[in-house]
Write an enzyme that holds these catalytic residues in place. Structure first.
Site, mmCIF file in Angstrom:
data_model
loop_
_atom_site.group_PDB
_atom_site.id
_atom_site.type_symbol
_atom_site.label_atom_id
_atom_site.label_comp_id
_atom_site.label_asym_id
_atom_site.label_seq_id
_atom_site.Cartn_x
_atom_site.Cartn_y
_atom_site.Cartn_z
ATOM 1 N N LYS A 77 0.715 -1.273 0.100
ATOM 2 C CA LYS A 77 -0.053 -0.073 -0.049
ATOM 3 C C LYS A 77 1.096 1.451 0.092
ATOM 4 C CE LYS A 77 -4.335 -0.660 2.274
ATOM 5 N NZ LYS A 77 -5.159 -0.516 3.357
ATOM 6 N N ASP A 114 -9.982 4.200 1.985
ATOM 7 C CA ASP A 114 -10.183 3.364 3.461
ATOM 8 C C ASP A 114 -11.091 4.511 4.314
ATOM 9 O OD1 ASP A 114 -9.179 0.994 3.245
ATOM 10 O OD2 ASP A 114 -7.059 1.719 3.540
#
Ligand code: ATR
Length: 284
Positions: A77, A114
């Site tokens: 990520k 997110d």
């Protein structure tokens, strides 16, 4: 004549997937496959196990094989930001991306959904939740906590209290996110619950196989909304204890479901719904 810049034949079936190492645990293929079936979209979403040293090469190649984008998960990520041509502000602020779009012009676009997933989950399950009038308390200062803090700041929360076992990481968050962040000592994490409208476990404590998060809840007000990013089990000990005190609680599965929606819409052209059928598909 074949145009070397055009990868896609006109009747191509769009492909997407999730890149991780390991990746077998990911629920993303179940979610996206459910949506593809439900909306009758010709497409596919697959798990892609990719070693860190192969990430750049794989991202370069996937668009040439019909991929329109991918999700990225642990451990890629952060690394993916350096490989992207366009990084959204929120991905840059969080320092990580989870959603990549392979643009027709060949450029790699990186976003982080997110924080969006976190907010959308709370708004769905607690529609009258008002985060902007009182402080929030966030336990943890890792990658997941960064996305939560960025989202709460964007939602105009006046003060975000953070406690983390490793204090330095919480101090770094304050240095990067600014004066609305107030750092508490780990041993005093219980104190930051006093007057908080929103309380978030953003550590990995409480996950199946790990010890529960133990924070004294005496200062927790019954009007606080308490949520846990851990969704395995759905009700962690932390959530069960908060619920027993009379607080509203929201489990973390919805964050996982909602963070997937913007990517699906970009890749497959349909805004998908997050409902009980999807929850069942994710848990199957
Ligand atoms: P993620 O991207 O899921 O947030 P991470 O960056 O590894 O993963 O962060 C995990 C979080 O859980 C951190 O806040 C971590 O605290 P440290 O920064 O001190 O490592 C927290 N955490 C993990 N194990 C913990 C434990 N046994 N006690 C307290 N906090 C813990």
């Amino acid at each position: 004549m074949h145009d070397p810049d055009t990868f896609q034949p006109p009747d191509a079936i769009p492909l997407a997937g999730v890149i991780g190492w390991p990746v077998a645990h990911s629920r993303s293929p179940a979610l996206h496959s459910h949506w593809l079936r439900r909306y009758g979209i010709a497409g596919a979403y697959v798990p892609l196990a990719v070693l860190p040293e192969h990430l750049g090469q794989v991202l370069h190649t996937l668009p040439k094989a019909g991929f329109v984008g991918v999700n990225v998960t642990i451990p890629h990520k952060e690394a993916v930001l350096a490989l992207a041509d366009i990084v959204t502000d929120r991905a840059a602020l969080i320092g990580a991306a989870n959603t990549l779009i392979f643009r027709p012009d060949g450029r790699l676009h990186a976003d982080n959904t997110d924080g969006y997933g976190f907010m959308a989950n709370l708004r769905q399950h607690a529609p009258d939740w008002v985060p902007e009038q009182c402080p929030s308390a966030v336990i943890g200062a890792g990658g997941a906590a960064r996305a939560v803090v960025a989202a709460l700041l964007e939602a105009h929360v006046p003060e975000i209290r953070i406690a983390n076992r490793t204090r330095l990481r919480a101090d770094q968050l304050r240095a990067e996110f600014g004066a609305r962040i107030v750092v508490y000592e780990w041993a005093q994490a219980g104190n930051m619950l006093d007057g908080a409208a929103t309380v978030v476990n953003a550590t990995s404590m409480g996950m199946t196989g790990r010890p529960p998060l133990r924070i004294p809840l005496d200062a927790l007000g019954t009007d606080a909304l308490v949520t846990d990013l851990v969704y395995n089990p759905l009700e962690t000990t932390f959530l069960a204890e908060a619920r027993a005190r009379g607080c509203r609680t929201v489990d973390g599965l919805g964050m996982l479901l909602h963070q997937a929606a913007p990517g699906f819409e970009r890749w497959f052209g349909h805004r998908p719904e997050v409902d009980d059928d999807l929850r069942r598909a994710a848990l199957a």
